[in-house]
Motif scaffolding. Sequence first.
Motif, PDB file in Angstrom:
ATOM      1  N   VAL A  15      13.695  -7.133  13.003  1.00 38.45           N
ATOM      2  CA  VAL A  15      12.793  -8.280  12.851  1.00 38.45           C
ATOM      3  C   VAL A  15      11.576  -7.862  12.037  1.00 38.45           C
ATOM      4  N   LEU A  16      11.017  -6.700  12.397  1.00 42.07           N
ATOM      5  CA  LEU A  16       9.822  -6.244  11.685  1.00 42.07           C
ATOM      6  C   LEU A  16      10.137  -5.931  10.228  1.00 42.07           C
ATOM      7  N   LEU A  17      11.296  -5.396   9.988  1.00 45.48           N
ATOM      8  CA  LEU A  17      11.697  -5.127   8.597  1.00 45.48           C
ATOM      9  C   LEU A  17      11.698  -6.420   7.788  1.00 45.48           C
ATOM     10  N   THR A  18      12.242  -7.480   8.416  1.00 46.10           N
ATOM     11  CA  THR A  18      12.303  -8.759   7.718  1.00 46.10           C
ATOM     12  C   THR A  18      10.916  -9.318   7.446  1.00 46.10           C
ATOM     13  N   THR A  19      10.070  -9.309   8.468  1.00 50.56           N
ATOM     14  CA  THR A  19       8.736  -9.889   8.263  1.00 50.56           C
ATOM     15  C   THR A  19       7.929  -9.053   7.275  1.00 50.56           C
ATOM     16  N   PHE A  20       8.228  -7.751   7.224  1.00 51.37           N
ATOM     17  CA  PHE A  20       7.506  -6.877   6.297  1.00 51.37           C
ATOM     18  C   PHE A  20       7.951  -7.107   4.855  1.00 51.37           C
ATOM     19  N   LEU A  21       9.236  -7.340   4.671  1.00 47.50           N
ATOM     20  CA  LEU A  21       9.742  -7.418   3.294  1.00 47.50           C
ATOM     21  C   LEU A  21       9.533  -8.785   2.652  1.00 47.50           C
ATOM     22  N   THR A  22       9.440  -9.839   3.477  1.00 43.98           N
ATOM     23  CA  THR A  22       9.347 -11.160   2.861  1.00 43.98           C
ATOM     24  C   THR A  22       8.086 -11.334   2.001  1.00 43.98           C
ATOM     25  N   PRO A  23       6.900 -10.950   2.482  1.00 46.52           N
ATOM     26  CA  PRO A  23       5.735 -11.059   1.585  1.00 46.52           C
ATOM     27  C   PRO A  23       5.926 -10.259   0.293  1.00 46.52           C
ATOM     28  N   LEU A  24       6.575  -9.092   0.423  1.00 43.97           N
ATOM     29  CA  LEU A  24       6.805  -8.297  -0.783  1.00 43.97           C
ATOM     30  C   LEU A  24       7.738  -9.036  -1.750  1.00 43.97           C
ATOM     31  N   CYS A  25       8.688  -9.768  -1.180  1.00 41.25           N
ATOM     32  CA  CYS A  25       9.590 -10.521  -2.036  1.00 41.25           C
ATOM     33  C   CYS A  25       8.847 -11.634  -2.760  1.00 41.25           C
ATOM     34  N   VAL A  26       7.877 -12.248  -2.065  1.00 44.85           N
ATOM     35  CA  VAL A  26       7.065 -13.267  -2.732  1.00 44.85           C
ATOM     36  C   VAL A  26       6.300 -12.614  -3.887  1.00 44.85           C
ATOM     37  N   LEU A  27       5.740 -11.453  -3.612  1.00 43.06           N
ATOM     38  CA  LEU A  27       4.947 -10.775  -4.641  1.00 43.06           C
ATOM     39  C   LEU A  27       5.805 -10.373  -5.833  1.00 43.06           C
ATOM     40  N   VAL A  28       6.990  -9.889  -5.550  1.00 41.89           N
ATOM     41  CA  VAL A  28       7.825  -9.393  -6.639  1.00 41.89           C
ATOM     42  C   VAL A  28       8.289 -10.558  -7.517  1.00 41.89           C
ATOM     43  N   SER A  29       8.268 -11.767  -6.955  1.00 42.40           N
ATOM     44  CA  SER A  29       8.706 -12.929  -7.739  1.00 42.40           C
ATOM     45  C   SER A  29       7.532 -13.632  -8.407  1.00 42.40           C
ATOM     46  N   TRP A  30       6.351 -13.099  -8.231  1.00 40.00           N
ATOM     47  CA  TRP A  30       5.128 -13.804  -8.656  1.00 40.00           C
ATOM     48  C   TRP A  30       5.200 -14.278 -10.098  1.00 40.00           C
ATOM     49  N   THR A  31       5.544 -13.374 -11.004  1.00 40.87           N
ATOM     50  CA  THR A  31       5.650 -13.770 -12.408  1.00 40.87           C
ATOM     51  C   THR A  31       7.095 -13.810 -12.878  1.00 40.87           C
ATOM     52  N   GLU A  72      23.559 -10.302 -10.475  1.00 41.52           N
ATOM     53  CA  GLU A  72      23.145 -11.627 -10.909  1.00 41.52           C
ATOM     54  C   GLU A  72      21.886 -12.113 -10.198  1.00 41.52           C
ATOM     55  N   ALA A  73      21.669 -11.633  -8.974  1.00 37.44           N
ATOM     56  CA  ALA A  73      20.563 -12.173  -8.184  1.00 37.44           C
ATOM     57  C   ALA A  73      19.224 -11.821  -8.820  1.00 37.44           C
ATOM     58  N   PRO A  74      18.213 -12.708  -8.612  1.00 37.98           N
ATOM     59  CA  PRO A  74      16.862 -12.315  -9.018  1.00 37.98           C
ATOM     60  C   PRO A  74      16.392 -11.173  -8.118  1.00 37.98           C
ATOM     61  N   THR A  75      15.317 -10.498  -8.529  1.00 39.91           N
ATOM     62  CA  THR A  75      14.885  -9.307  -7.789  1.00 39.91           C
ATOM     63  C   THR A  75      14.695  -9.586  -6.305  1.00 39.91           C
ATOM     64  N   ALA A  76      13.975 -10.660  -6.005  1.00 42.03           N
ATOM     65  CA  ALA A  76      13.713 -10.942  -4.593  1.00 42.03           C
ATOM     66  C   ALA A  76      15.030 -11.159  -3.840  1.00 42.03           C
ATOM     67  N   GLY A  77      15.971 -11.814  -4.515  1.00 38.07           N
ATOM     68  CA  GLY A  77      17.277 -12.025  -3.883  1.00 38.07           C
ATOM     69  C   GLY A  77      17.952 -10.699  -3.590  1.00 38.07           C
ATOM     70  N   SER A  78      17.908  -9.796  -4.549  1.00 43.52           N
ATOM     71  CA  SER A  78      18.524  -8.487  -4.339  1.00 43.52           C
ATOM     72  C   SER A  78      17.859  -7.750  -3.191  1.00 43.52           C
ATOM     73  N   VAL A  79      16.530  -7.843  -3.141  1.00 41.19           N
ATOM     74  CA  VAL A  79      15.810  -7.127  -2.087  1.00 41.19           C
ATOM     75  C   VAL A  79      16.225  -7.661  -0.724  1.00 41.19           C
ATOM     76  N   ILE A  80      16.191  -8.988  -0.587  1.00 42.43           N
ATOM     77  CA  ILE A  80      16.570  -9.587   0.698  1.00 42.43           C
ATOM     78  C   ILE A  80      18.024  -9.251   1.033  1.00 42.43           C
ATOM     79  N   LEU A  81      18.858  -9.379   0.015  1.00 45.04           N
ATOM     80  CA  LEU A  81      20.282  -9.127   0.220  1.00 45.04           C
ATOM     81  C   LEU A  81      20.512  -7.704   0.717  1.00 45.04           C
ATOM     82  N   ALA A  82      19.950  -6.742   0.013  1.00 43.64           N
ATOM     83  CA  ALA A  82      20.197  -5.349   0.374  1.00 43.64           C
ATOM     84  C   ALA A  82      19.486  -4.974   1.659  1.00 43.64           C
ATOM     85  N   SER A  83      18.242  -5.421   1.777  1.00 45.88           N
ATOM     86  CA  SER A  83      17.425  -4.906   2.868  1.00 45.88           C
ATOM     87  C   SER A  83      17.721  -5.585   4.187  1.00 45.88           C
TER      88      SER A  83
END
Lengths: 524, 665
Positions: free
Chosen positions: A87-103, A236-247
Amino acid sequence: MTNGFPWLTLIIFLPLVGAGMIAVAKESLARQIALACSTLVLLLSLPLWALFDPSSAGMQFVERHRWIASPPIYYALGIDGISLPLVLLTTFLTPLCVLVSWTAIEKRVKEFMISLLVMETATIGVFCALDFVLFYIFWETMLIPMYLLIGVWGGPNRIYAAIKFFLYTLAGSILLLVALIVLYFQGGQTFDILALSQASYAKDLQFWLFLAMFAAFAVKVPMFPFHTWLPDAHVEAPTAGSVILASVLLKMGTYGFLRFSLPMLPDASATFTPLMMVLSVIAIIYGAYMALAQEDLKKLIAYSSVSHMGFVTLGIFAMNPQGIEGAILQMINHGITTGALFMCVGIIYERTHSRQIVDNAGLAKPMPRYATFFVIFALSSVGLPGMNSFVGEFFVLVGAFVWDKFVATLAALGVILAAAYILYMVQRVVYGMPGVEPSRKLVDVNWREFGMLVPLVGFVFWIGLYPKPVLDVMHASVDQLLARQGLVMTAEAPRAVQENVIRLSSGTRPFEPAGLESRLDQEP
Amino acid sequence: MFELLVLLIPLFPLLAVLVNGLFGHRYSHEVAARLAYGSVFLSFLCALAVAADVVADPQPREVVAYSWIFGGDLSIDLAFLIDPLTTVMLLVVTGVGFLIHVYSVGYMHGEEGFTRFFTYMNLFMVSMLLLVMGNNYAVLFIGWEGVGLCSYLLIGYYYDKVSAAKAATKAFVMNRIGDAGFLLAIFLIFSHFRTLDYTTVLAQASELSTGMATAIALCLLVGAVGKSAQLPLYTWLPDAMEGPTPVSALIHAATMVTAGVYMVVRNHAIYDLAPIAMTAVGIIGGTTALFAATIGLVQNDIKRVLAYSTVSQLGYMFLACGVGAYIAAIFHLVTHAFFKALLFLAAGSVIHALGGEQDIRKMGGLRQKIPITYAVFMIGTIAIAGIPPLAGFWSKDEILAHAFVQHHYGLYLLGAIGAVLTSFYMFRLTFLTFYGPSRVDPHVAHHIHESPKVMTVPLMILAALSIVGGFLGVPPEHGLLHSFLHPVAASAGGAAHESSTGLVVGLATFATLTAFAGLGLAYYLYVVRPHMADEWARRTSGLYTLLLNKYYVDEFYDRIAVEPCKRLGDMWDWADRHIIDRVVQGINHMTDKGAAAATWIEKHIIYGGLNIIGYANHLAAWSWRKLQSGMVHHYATIIVIGLAVLVHLLLFWLTGATPGSYAMR
């Protein structure tokens, strides 16, 4: 412990609220809302860590409300030492996924952020659900945003990848549904996961149920030979997708083994153990060889995931404390390291618009800070002592070695191969002269990227140097899981048995979730 | 107090790593350098204090830093063991390490990556200290991998050089092969003892069966062979010379590569129980000593000659371990650290003077131009050649005497021939570099200059140590070092000392004569008759080419390991895409068609639809529509399959067993 405060409901549904706000807000605010919301969820999830009682093996923060009267479906949530880190891994990575998709995400930002947040709700829900139907709902919900992430914001071949992803996981899910229904009728007409884990099922039935669940979980992990959807999806996935998918997503498979297959089907698990171990070892070595052959950075990391997840399943089915704790830790480690590597690829992709290794050569010169991060995460992936993956891999290998020396020896070959494919990649990406267009100005990591990579580096070293806090929360739950397997008593080493028995008897009695009526009076 | 001192030893360089690594770009190179060598010097002082304590009370003492990992019955502390063996290693690592750090300040002056270099060097010190101080195999392994990492980073220091990057990868991967063996040894130890602490394991080692002891010892040996560059895993070390010269001196000569020797000595209780493993250690050591020496005969790169000489000298240490002469192995480790660090640093001074030239065919006649470098290089050469009374003579002679007295005549012969060759190729190197006419490129020639004091002073100290270092072990078998190390490293069957004085003196005299023979031959070929050497090479061109190409071992490994590995990867990659993918899908045909259909639908219907409906069409509705229109076939297929399985299950369940057997407990 729970104080009756619905912590879990809060962190599960807050992202949905955020998603709703994004839907009605202006497009330009979508990023900020998503970041604020996911950060808030992260902050709210920290008390879980603080309030969690590591000495208890039972479910904590339990919430339980009748949802549907007949069949008796409950809205039941709770976490133990196995689900808390995830659970903590998920809550930790989601903000990072938002950041990585920023631009990186320029079109349909609103929808993208909504998908991310829905994804967070579904994944946390999967790790918290204590009712099989509720679990299944979250499990399936998660498919849709992921499908969209790949299919809408993905690369040129995204539709093929998205459909492949969807088909594979859905095929598994359907079989999980079958297993769910059978368990309901055989386990005393209940969907309560804890009760189902306590019931006993005939060996033949377990055999088939195990296969059905295996289909669902093995595809998610993914275990060899069900892994072919993964490289396509990642590429094919965008970066955030890959991060969520793998992590996070891949962990659902291994989590499923730990939450369902092992406790509910102990006999079948024992029967299938040799097969699982062999498949794990194949995954480790096969994934490593595949990674060695890749020219596309994302594909390379995707195959390294297959190899690393092989270590996780290897540890789970070693069925001893070292193996399982190592596996859980490795799930976290893989989430951090591979997630970070995908972010690194995303960062460079934004600059060179290529994921090919040849187009990204010699980055140390123009981007020294980036190169430093990249090397740190790469070495973490190699499993260098002092960094996170080493502890997990070491435990897994110890566990596997206790199970069978030969299998562990083969798995240890994966350690050599990991060094080969990762360092071969580093050699080509970081070292050497800059690639095809030396004239192009490559900008080093900016503050936003710096800010999202630094916490990951922190985790790499924290778990590597002082993993005790993370391991401590697992001990009780893992011991209980093993007690259910009846394997503690048959473990090879007499001293191990004694210590575990002592720990079990002097510790808590298994299955005493606060606020849950004690239907589980029989000791395993 | 003692505990604090022990903990401070690795802590000082660690702090320097953190400060220089994180903030190094904010201040000048000078500050970074001071931090770097200052921290190592403080470690050295602490090590001296600890050593004084250990001399007073040689009982092994354990210092626990903190509990590192714990799971099931596996519990590992970050703990240190301080005993005489560790103390000797500590002094060598911090002492020689400090001198090399000081030298590096001059050598690396003005380099762009100056701070990065010192950060890596300090990180290396931390890892090496963990390696020699650890009280369990896990901490040993942390240090073991840590030094490998730093070696990797420093070999690849000139990161824009492709050859450096390749050498770095090669070093790490070859080391990893050894590490896998080491890991297996750790698992074997754990599965047998249920702990990884030296104190327990080594105390209970005598309970091991011969088979188990052999298995553990051989697995450890695989690790040692990788790290200490022995046959067959030695090829990374000559390539490692791509790194800056101080790195070669510190990591690839004085400290890291001796880790394998340290490990074998540390575990001698296990080796003593495993005669087969002992024989393996001895044979690997002996053959490596000779094999590497033959390659060293004809190499033309000053650093590569030294690299092969290092491989060869490490072979002697393994040979010593193989015949149970553990103290002699450590003795040679210490003297070798002195004279090989000296030789590398002096070679660095030569390279520095010549503006980066490393080919000895383009040197010559440097004696007068860089006299200090010449003097210290000569001292190092005499020391390594085994000419009394310099350091190398005592330690090498002790190893060979042990081999002879304990009737390992084969090993003795390997070592003795290797000794002649060592003397020959080292004097060849010296004469070609410093004697004869100058063959230096005229552009370089008038820039030749002696190195600054910051480099020459460490050289002189190392030269002094190379002269007197041998007296630590004099008189043979009863020197200072022997009595100090006796409690921890005395071999079980150390019967070597009963031999007559006459025999020992005879062997020593013979060894001295062979060393002089090598010197004489080199002098004749390279100073008196400079053309003779070329003539000999021409006359034996087959052998010469074979040696010059290092027996084609690299090419052989490429052919049998590296290329097949890559090809296998490529093959599997193809199979993965073309076979497994399809077989597993089972419904591959459908998927391909489905994908095409979905793409078509996506293009023509959904996007079309979206355009019509416009932006108002929000995500939920949009995706739902997409799912519905695009996926119907697949849903149908999957549900049919699911139902089939369900039916199968139900049938099985209805017919396969009586209802009662499924009842809950």
